[in-house]
Design a protein around this motif. Structure first.
Motif, short mmCIF file in Angstrom:
data_model
loop_
_atom_site.label_atom_id
_atom_site.label_comp_id
_atom_site.label_asym_id
_atom_site.label_seq_id
_atom_site.Cartn_x
_atom_site.Cartn_y
_atom_site.Cartn_z
N LEU A 237 0.57 -1.35 0.05
CA LEU A 237 0.25 0.27 0.10
C LEU A 237 0.84 1.37 -0.27
N GLY A 238 1.77 1.15 0.57
CA GLY A 238 2.87 2.30 0.71
C GLY A 238 3.53 2.94 -0.26
N VAL A 239 4.09 1.60 -1.81
CA VAL A 239 4.61 1.78 -2.47
C VAL A 239 3.00 2.79 -3.60
N ALA A 240 1.86 1.94 -3.43
CA ALA A 240 0.79 2.68 -4.13
C ALA A 240 0.24 4.55 -4.05
N THR A 241 0.89 4.45 -2.76
CA THR A 241 0.77 5.37 -1.91
C THR A 241 1.50 6.33 -3.02
N PHE A 242 3.12 6.32 -2.44
CA PHE A 242 4.23 6.95 -3.25
C PHE A 242 3.66 7.45 -4.37
N GLN A 243 3.62 5.79 -5.78
CA GLN A 243 3.26 6.10 -6.82
C GLN A 243 2.96 7.56 -6.95
N SER A 244 1.39 7.33 -6.27
CA SER A 244 0.64 8.21 -6.83
C SER A 244 0.92 9.55 -6.26
N GLN A 245 1.40 10.23 -5.27
CA GLN A 245 1.86 11.14 -4.59
C GLN A 245 3.66 12.05 -5.17
N TYR A 246 3.75 11.33 -5.87
CA TYR A 246 5.22 11.27 -6.63
C TYR A 246 5.63 10.98 -8.02
N ALA A 247 3.84 11.19 -8.76
CA ALA A 247 3.79 10.49 -9.48
C ALA A 247 4.96 10.43 -11.26
N GLN A 248 5.30 11.83 -10.73
CA GLN A 248 6.60 12.65 -11.68
C GLN A 248 7.72 11.61 -11.77
N ASP A 249 8.05 11.54 -10.60
CA ASP A 249 9.08 11.07 -9.70
C ASP A 249 9.87 9.40 -10.05
N THR A 250 9.59 9.05 -11.19
CA THR A 250 9.83 7.50 -11.80
C THR A 250 11.30 6.85 -11.16
N ALA A 251 11.70 7.34 -11.14
CA ALA A 251 13.74 6.76 -10.49
C ALA A 251 13.34 6.66 -9.12
N SER A 252 12.61 7.94 -8.29
CA SER A 252 12.00 8.11 -7.26
C SER A 252 10.87 6.34 -6.48
N ILE A 253 10.91 6.51 -6.78
CA ILE A 253 9.28 5.35 -7.03
C ILE A 253 10.18 4.04 -7.52
N LEU A 254 10.93 3.95 -8.88
CA LEU A 254 11.84 2.87 -8.79
C LEU A 254 12.85 2.27 -7.29
N ALA A 255 13.20 3.73 -7.18
CA ALA A 255 13.96 3.10 -5.84
C ALA A 255 13.08 2.51 -4.59
N PHE A 256 12.31 3.00 -4.34
CA PHE A 256 11.13 3.06 -3.44
C PHE A 256 10.63 1.42 -3.08
N THR A 257 10.36 1.40 -5.17
CA THR A 257 9.65 -0.10 -4.89
C THR A 257 10.55 -1.45 -5.11
N ALA A 258 11.91 -0.77 -4.59
CA ALA A 258 13.14 -2.21 -4.91
C ALA A 258 13.66 -2.16 -4.01
N LEU A 259 13.38 -0.90 -2.99
CA LEU A 259 13.34 -1.17 -1.49
C LEU A 259 12.23 -2.02 -0.72
N SER A 260 11.40 -2.57 -1.26
CA SER A 260 9.94 -2.71 -0.73
C SER A 260 10.31 -4.27 -1.21
N ILE A 261 11.39 -4.46 -1.89
CA ILE A 261 11.70 -5.99 -2.32
C ILE A 261 12.04 -7.01 -1.54
N VAL A 262 13.46 -6.04 -1.37
CA VAL A 262 14.34 -6.27 -0.74
C VAL A 262 14.68 -7.51 0.53
N PRO A 263 13.86 -7.33 1.32
CA PRO A 263 13.17 -8.27 2.81
C PRO A 263 13.08 -9.78 1.82
N ALA A 264 11.88 -9.51 1.85
CA ALA A 264 11.27 -11.26 1.58
C ALA A 264 12.30 -11.47 0.29
N LEU A 265 12.69 -10.81 -0.35
CA LEU A 265 13.76 -11.66 -2.16
C LEU A 265 14.94 -12.17 -0.69
#
Length: 285
Positions: A237-265
């Motif tokens: 949900l945080g990733v979806a919220t971050f994407q809606s707030q920073y829709a134009q900042d693609t690089a930050s969205i990718l960084a947020f998504t990558a960090l959310s994957i790390v623990p499970a990976l």
């Protein structure tokens, strides 16, 4: 004259015309799996201008501010803590209850045992999305909305079928002679379960723990219905919220998504060896 013995030649797998096809197919699967992950991780080290100019290019120069800003964000760690609390609780409940149920279904003989086991098997056909509306209404009646318990309990319940199905044949394959020897030494049924059966079932326990944890960690629909307060959001949900707030900042969205994957990976990588052993043991059983 001393006789010399020749060491037998090591047998090699026969090379067939299908071997290159198999390797090509395996490389294709790896590429399809790894390429999106690398795109997300490397994209976090780029600027928006670099991504717009060359979406598939490498970082040049490497930008670390995207990851640094997210790691310094309080909301990211709050989302991470919520996901960890729910996933660990859901996994503990599913594995704890599932191991006890699998013990009874594998080591005891009673009327209706196979019918009960079939009920859990049928439970695999009903994913959480099918029952999301009744689950939501039940949680509302129990006043579990806006509570992590309202997410952990249903996720644990829907993880029980696969947990029991993997654990039961694994526990059933453990020789009864071990249990008889433990009883002769004075161990009770419960003592045999805790001290002997669970340690011997460690590969299967790790397997079901990883499956339950990753399923809970990636859960999106149930937390979306249960939580309205952003303070309770999980990482998806945080990733979806971050994407809606920073829709134009693609690089930050990718960084947020990558960090959310790390623990499970990371959790999956460390437990991968046990997953293979657990699944192999359950199939043999």
């Amino acid at each position: 004259m001393t006789a010399t013995t020749l060491a037998p030649a090591k047998s090699r797998a026969p090379f067939s015309a299908m071997t290159p096809v198999r390797y090509l197919f395996a490389l294709l699967i790896v590429g399809v799996t790894v390429a999106p992950l690398l795109f997300v991780i490397l994209g976090g080290f780029r600027t928006n201008a670099q991504i717009n100019t060359d979406p598939a290019g490498l970082p040049s120069p490497w930008v670390f501010s995207n990851y640094a800003n997210i790691l310094a964000s309080e909301s990211f760690w709050r989302f991470l803590g919520n996901s960890a609390l729910i996933s660990i609780s859901s996994t503990a409940i599913a594995v704890g209850l599932g191991s006890m149920a699998a013990f009874a279904l594998s080591r005891y003989r009673f009327k209706g045992r196979e019918a009960l086991y079939s009920m859990f098997t049928i439970g695999l056909l009903f994913p959480l999305g099918v029952a999301i509306l009744p689950v939501y209404l039940l949680l509302r009646q129990l006043h579990l909305l806006e509570s992590w318990v309202g997410v952990a309990l249903p996720q644990a319940a829907f993880a029980l079928p696969v947990t029991i199905i993997i654990l039961r044949p694994f526990m059933a394959a453990i020789p009864t002679e071990i249990e008889d020897a433990a009883v002769v030494d004075g161990a009770t049924r419960l003592g045999f379960f805790w001290r002997i059966l669970l340690p011997l079932s460690r590969p299967a326990l790790v397997t079901v723990s990883v499956l339950a944890f990753i399923t809970s960690w990636n859960g999106y629909l149930l937390p979306l219905l249960v939580f309205n307060d952003p303070a309770n959001f999980t990482l998806p949900l945080g990733v979806a919220t971050f994407q809606s707030q920073y829709a134009q900042d693609t690089a930050s969205i990718l960084a947020f998504t990558a960090l959310s994957i790390v623990p499970a990976l990371v959790f999956f990588i460390f437990a991968e060896r046990h997953i293979v052993g657990g699944l192999t043991g359950s199939v043999k059983g």
